[in-house]
Design an enzyme around this catalytic site. Structure first.
Site, PDB file in Angstrom:
ATOM      1  N   LYS A  52       0.847  -1.194   0.000  1.00 52.41           N
ATOM      2  CA  LYS A  52       0.000   0.000   0.000  1.00 52.41           C
ATOM      3  C   LYS A  52       0.885   1.246   0.000  1.00 52.41           C
ATOM      4  CE  LYS A  52      -2.838   3.017   2.792  1.00 52.41           C
ATOM      5  NZ  LYS A  52      -1.898   4.125   2.485  1.00 52.41           N
TER       6      LYS A  52
ATOM      7  N   GLU B 145      10.738   2.274   9.846  1.00 54.87           N
ATOM      8  CA  GLU B 145      11.706   3.341   9.557  1.00 54.87           C
ATOM      9  C   GLU B 145      10.946   4.648   9.680  1.00 54.87           C
ATOM     10  OE1 GLU B 145      13.284   6.251   8.434  1.00 54.87           O
ATOM     11  OE2 GLU B 145      13.188   5.604   6.342  1.00 54.87           O
TER      12      GLU B 145
ATOM     13  N   CYS C 254      14.428  11.135   4.677  1.00 54.48           N
ATOM     14  CA  CYS C 254      14.450  10.804   6.105  1.00 54.48           C
ATOM     15  C   CYS C 254      15.812  11.068   6.731  1.00 54.48           C
ATOM     16  CB  CYS C 254      14.070   9.338   6.308  1.00 54.48           C
ATOM     17  SG  CYS C 254      12.398   8.927   5.775  1.00 54.48           S
TER      18      CYS C 254
ATOM     19  N   GLU D  40      11.591  17.407  13.019  1.00 55.49           N
ATOM     20  CA  GLU D  40      11.991  17.082  11.646  1.00 55.49           C
ATOM     21  C   GLU D  40      11.171  17.930  10.689  1.00 55.49           C
ATOM     22  OE1 GLU D  40      12.611  13.157   8.819  1.00 55.49           O
ATOM     23  OE2 GLU D  40      10.967  13.160  10.255  1.00 55.49           O
TER      24      GLU D  40
END
Length: 469
Positions: free
Chosen positions: A168, A241, A275, A372
């Site tokens: 997905k 992750e 990331c 972040e």
């Protein structure tokens, strides 16, 4: 609307009862429609994966051959699929094409990777062998920043190990994964790879579904925690992750002019939507102003625009919520006393374009330093004591990666070893490769991807003990 996208379930093209719009971030307008899978279609995808598993896990040679054929498709159709990525994700076509080529590189690496058994005893009493068995069906949920490559990071090792998959993608970037399912229908046996698309509800159905034995997820910390909680009642294995807030520490012997281009590239690759990109720079007071100006020069020279235009280096931010978040963090920092050495706000016009921004005179405690940002805005923080800079770099829930830069590489390596993160680079950043494990400490994740270690994450250990007595 230029193409009619379909899901892949049991090797067949499948429509959905409804669709949802996929926005081109360069215009802010809906450009395509993607299928919105029903709960019954997810059940069908899981059933197809489960039915395909017994034959798939028994034929290692067929698995390797299929992965090599999939790699060839990525290489030969890289620009075609790259154009889909540019449409839905926004990155320049050259970068999108290289993402597809990278997917081929990852597939080829895993197709050739050995999965040896280990004999730990072979004597007069017994032969004891440790083997790695596949888990069964893997549910993979992927993000919008590298929609194809990060799907392959999961697919290649999972399938090599003998698992089957239901994939997905993010609802912001479903089209390239739908295309992946389509182009691999003639390469993979029916049911080995199933691709379904939809919103957050579909992801929740997947993680709580009783068929998958493993969930591999890349995305936000908040969603990752929900994935782990959903997996816990059924004791599903997970790889998570979850992003990072990666520091780059510059030592006092660094040459700002020499490192500025590489440092800027490591922070702004994919418009900062990586990331493990540099998210904050710690620069010593002795060279602070020179570092800020060198980075600002890079930002002012960067070419931002629609991804198919000649010479464009950076596209738009992928989606409106992320665009608003980056703008909010930058505006809040400026209101708190930070200085925009370059950029500082949105670019006028349609789409989610934002100026490449270098923020000076900003400190730990500002949200753009502590959180972040995942966008084209980089804070540069002054320090006077290296130990203090290390403590500040490590003083976060994140621990994905980081880097240290200096003229004395040995000294820089000693400092890098003090970083609390999964990858510590010296005089570089974002040096990723299929043979190198990738994962994070603390809230940046659970488990690793890539290399044999990533492959092992899609297996269970089994002992085969043969008595000779």
């Amino acid at each position: 609307m230029s193409e009619n996208y379909s899901m892949t379930i049991g090797g067949e093209a499948v429509r959905a009862p409804g669709t949802f719009g996929v926005v081109d971030p360069a215009t802010g307008e809906v450009a395509e429609q993607a299928p919105d899978a029903s709960r019954e279609q997810l059940d069908a995808a899981m059933a197809a994966a489960q039915a395909a598993y017994p034959a798939w896990r028994r034929d290692e040679a067929a698995r390797r051959k299929a992965l090599l054929a999939a790699a060839d498709i990525m290489f030969t159709r890289s620009e075609e699929i790259g154009r889909i990525i540019t449409l839905e994700q926004g990155k320049p076509l050259a970068d999108a094409t290289m993402e597809v080529v990278g997917a081929g590189v990852w597939l080829k690496y895993f197709a050739d990777l050995e999965l040896p058994a280990e004999v730990i005893q072979d004597d007069a009493n017994a032969r004891v062998e440790v083997v790695r068995r596949p888990m069964g069906v893997v549910a993979a949920i992927t993000p919008w920043n590298f929609p194809l490559l990060l799907a392959i990071w999961k697919l290649a090792p999972a399938l090599l190990a003998g698992n089957t998959m239901v994939l997905k993608p993010s609802p912001f970037t479903p089209l390239s994964s739908l295309k992946l399912g389509e182009v691999l229908r003639d390469v993979l046996p029916p049911g080995v790879l199933n691709v379904v698309t939809g919103g957050d509800e579909l992801g929740a159905w997947m993680t709580s579904h009783d068929v998958p034995r493993k969930i591999s997820f890349t995305g936000s910390v908040a969603t990752g925690k929900r994935v782990a909680a959903a997996a816990a009642p059924d004791l599903k294995r997970v790889t998570l992750e979850l992003g990072g807030n990666d520091p780059a520490i510059l030592l006092d012997d660094v040459d700002p002019a020499a490192v500025a281009a590489r440092l800027f590239g490591a922070a702004f690759q994919n418009n900062g939507q990586v990331c493990s990109a540099v998210k904050r720079v710690y620069a010593p007071a002795s060279v602070y102003d020179d570092v800020v100006e060198a980075l600002a020069e890079q930002a002012r020279a960067a070419k931002v625009g629609e991804g198919t235009r000649e010479g464009v280096q950076y596209g738009p931010i992928n989606n409106e919520p992320q665009y608003e978040r980056v703008g909010e963090l930058v505006a809040e920092a400026l209101a708190g006393g930070a200085r925009a050495a370059a950029g500082g706000g949105p670019i006028d016009g349609p789409g989610y374009f934002f100026q490449p921004t270098i923020l000076a005179d900003v400190e730990d405690g500002a949200r753009i330093v502590d959180e972040e940002q995942f966008g084209p805005a980089l804070p540069v923080i002054r320090y006077t004591d290296l130990d203090e800079a290390l403590a500040r770099a490590n003083g976060t829930h994140f621990g994905l990666s980081g880097s240290v830069w200096g003229a004395d590489a040995d000294r820089a390596a000693e400092v890098a070893a003090e970083l609390e993160c999964g990858t510590a680079w010296v005089n570089t950043h974002l040096a990723l490769a299929p043979h190198q494990p990738f994962g994070g400490f603390k809230w940046s994740g659970v488990g690793v991807e890539n290399g044999p270690w990533g492959l092992y994450g899609f297996t269970e250990l089994q002992v085969i003990h043969r008595s000779k007595a």
